[in-house]
Design a protein around this motif. Structure first.
Motif, PDB file in Angstrom:
ATOM      1  N   CYS A  11       0.825  -1.226   0.000  1.00 35.91           N
ATOM      2  CA  CYS A  11       0.000   0.000   0.000  1.00 35.91           C
ATOM      3  C   CYS A  11       0.850   1.263   0.000  1.00 35.91           C
ATOM      4  O   CYS A  11       0.385   2.338   0.414  1.00 35.91           O
ATOM      5  CB  CYS A  11      -0.919   0.002   1.216  1.00 35.91           C
ATOM      6  SG  CYS A  11      -2.073  -1.381   1.307  1.00 35.91           S
ATOM      7  N   THR A  12       2.105   1.184  -0.429  1.00 33.92           N
ATOM      8  CA  THR A  12       2.985   2.355  -0.369  1.00 33.92           C
ATOM      9  C   THR A  12       2.477   3.502  -1.234  1.00 33.92           C
ATOM     10  O   THR A  12       2.581   4.669  -0.861  1.00 33.92           O
ATOM     11  CB  THR A  12       4.398   1.969  -0.824  1.00 33.92           C
ATOM     12  OG1 THR A  12       4.318   1.266  -2.085  1.00 33.92           O
ATOM     13  CG2 THR A  12       5.071   1.081   0.190  1.00 33.92           C
ATOM     14  N   PHE A  14      -0.601   4.237  -1.960  1.00 31.37           N
ATOM     15  CA  PHE A  14      -1.754   4.850  -1.300  1.00 31.37           C
ATOM     16  C   PHE A  14      -1.310   5.665  -0.089  1.00 31.37           C
ATOM     17  O   PHE A  14      -1.854   6.742   0.188  1.00 31.37           O
ATOM     18  CB  PHE A  14      -2.739   3.765  -0.858  1.00 31.37           C
ATOM     19  CG  PHE A  14      -3.904   4.288  -0.073  1.00 31.37           C
ATOM     20  CD1 PHE A  14      -4.955   4.936  -0.714  1.00 31.37           C
ATOM     21  CD2 PHE A  14      -3.955   4.137   1.307  1.00 31.37           C
ATOM     22  CE1 PHE A  14      -6.033   5.424   0.012  1.00 31.37           C
ATOM     23  CE2 PHE A  14      -5.024   4.619   2.038  1.00 31.37           C
ATOM     24  CZ  PHE A  14      -6.067   5.264   1.382  1.00 31.37           C
ATOM     25  N   ARG A  19       8.769   2.884  -0.687  1.00 32.97           N
ATOM     26  CA  ARG A  19       8.734   1.493  -0.236  1.00 32.97           C
ATOM     27  C   ARG A  19       9.933   1.130   0.620  1.00 32.97           C
ATOM     28  O   ARG A  19       9.791   0.462   1.650  1.00 32.97           O
ATOM     29  CB  ARG A  19       8.644   0.571  -1.454  1.00 32.97           C
ATOM     30  CG  ARG A  19       8.536  -0.911  -1.114  1.00 32.97           C
ATOM     31  CD  ARG A  19       8.197  -1.722  -2.339  1.00 32.97           C
ATOM     32  NE  ARG A  19       6.907  -1.316  -2.902  1.00 32.97           N
ATOM     33  CZ  ARG A  19       6.383  -1.809  -4.012  1.00 32.97           C
ATOM     34  NH1 ARG A  19       7.052  -2.734  -4.694  1.00 32.97           N
ATOM     35  NH2 ARG A  19       5.210  -1.377  -4.441  1.00 32.97           N
TER      36      ARG A  19
END
Length: 420
Positions: A11-12, A14, A19
């Motif tokens: 979900c990086t 979002f 990351r």
């Protein structure tokens, strides 16, 4: 732990976090959690022994054990929070732009802390065919040894992060030094050109008396046609002192003229449709920084070309309070972008002391520093910078927003350039 890290990593985009930086945050979180656990396990050994010493009924045993559990959990939460706050201070308010090697170094101690606690937890209480063995009873030294090792791992993690922050600060200082060296080199080049111009002016001044005497002699002899030719030749000589480009501002005239002369000298076609913006509070020095960095990068890109037409096209146009600077240039088609700054990374061997087969370090990118300066100047005018690549054409567009009429609040209007 692995499931949580996997979900967050997925979900990086979002979350808006890089990351690699998110992976570091997860490792630090679980490392600190585990270290606080092992420290409080030693405290729990003493507290449970003290509280349960006077328990003579089963009800008291459960009550005091519950009290001990609440006490230890509260202290562990407090310790965990304090350790997290210290780590947060070392990380700073912004995320870190990490690369694989840097991430690997920063993960060494957190990973060691996680593994160390997981191994110790498995040896604290051992059940061997119904016989319970407690590590603290068998090895009393472990009561102080395990918290000490946990403290050393935590201190090492803090020291590593602090060292990394200092390294980043030194890299920024080096970047500023490189920019200053570029500016100093440009100033020296300009001073050499001015010195040549002054020498030519002095020679022209010295020769002017002779020119006037020659014209007077031609006039006395009635050779008026020769006078016309003579004056025309004098005008050609004087035209050398005029700037090649006329933009409406002396500073931008000099910058663009100098870059055009350099481009012609290196066989690069140079076209300019730049007009200096009128009013709206634009500073010629800021515009000069933008033009100097963009044109220098474009010229260096053209000089690297081994085939194809070399060209640079510059335009600058104003509409109301907006001013748009657009520069297009040919290049060899090879460019890398840093995923954090979204700026090109230099591939020059003199800028990056690494093999061309490897991705250059963005911190060593002189081109990235120049474009970073352009972006900063654009932000001063509530503007932005856009980079586009079309085949072997590199294009940079800078949008600036003027201050408007007197009394304007100066707030940024988030509206686009009309007509784009």
């Amino acid at each position: 732990m692995l499931v949580t890290m996997g979900i967050l990593t997925a979900c990086t985009s979002f979350l808006g976090i890089d990351r690699k930086f998110l992976l570091l945050l997860c490792a630090l979180f679980f490392c600190i959690r585990n270290l606080s656990v092992i420290v409080m396990r030693s405290a729990d050994y003493f507290s449970s022994s003290f509280l349960l010493a006077g328990a003579d009924t089963l009800e008291k045993v459960f009550l005091l054990a519950a009290l001990d559990c609440v006490l230890i959990d509260t202290l562990q939460l407090l310790l965990f929070s304090l350790m997290l706050c210290a780590i947060r201070r070392q990380l700073g308010g912004k995320g870190l732009a990490l690369h694989i090697r840097e991430l690997g170094r920063l993960l060494l101690l957190p990973a060691a802390g996680i593994l160390f606690v997981n191994i110790c937890i498995r040896f604290l209480i051992v059940n061997d065919d119904g016989h319970i063995f407690q590590l603290y009873e068998q090895v009393p030294m472990a009561l102080g040894l395990l918290p000490t090792v946990a403290a050393l791992l935590y201190g090492g993690t803090l020291a590593t992060l602090a060292s990394f922050r200092k390294i980043l600060a030194l890299q920024k200082e080096r970047d500023r030094y490189l920019v200053e060296q570029q500016q100093l080199s440009a100033i020296r080049e300009r001073m050499a050109q001015l010195e040549q111009t002054y020498d030519a002016v002095r020679r022209m001044k010295h020769e002017m008396r002779g020119h006037l005497a020659n014209i007077k002699g031609l006039a006395e002899s009635g050779s008026y046609q020769d006078i016309d030719h003579y004056i025309a030749r004098m005008e050609d000589g004087l035209s050398l002192f005029e700037p090649v480009v006329h933009t409406g501002n002396a500073i931008t005239d000099v910058i663009i003229s100098d870059k055009q002369k350099s481009a012609v000298f290196h066989g690069v076609e140079f076209r300019s449709e730049f007009r200096y913006p009128v009013s709206c509070g634009y500073d010629a020095y800021d515009i000069g920084i933008i033009l100097s960095n963009l044109l220098q990068n474009a010229l260096e890109a053209c000089m690297k070309q081994t085939d194809g037409k070399k060209y640079i096209f510059l335009s600058g146009r104003q509409k109301k309070r907006f001013f748009l600077i657009d520069i297009r240039n040919s290049f060899n088609g090879e460019v890398y972008f840093d995923r954090h700054t979204r700026l090109p990374i230099s591939t020059k061997e003199d800028d990056c002391a690494i093999s061309r087969k490897k991705m250059p370090d963005p911190a060593l990118s002189v081109h990235g520093i120049g474009l970073s300066n352009v972006r900063k100047e654009a932000e001063k005018y509530c503007g932005n910078m856009d980079i586009q690549i079309d085949g072997k054409e590199f294009r940079v567009t800078v949008l600036l927003q003027g201050k408007g009429r007197e009394g304007d609040s100066g707030q940024c209007a988030h509206e686009g350039f009309p007509g784009t």
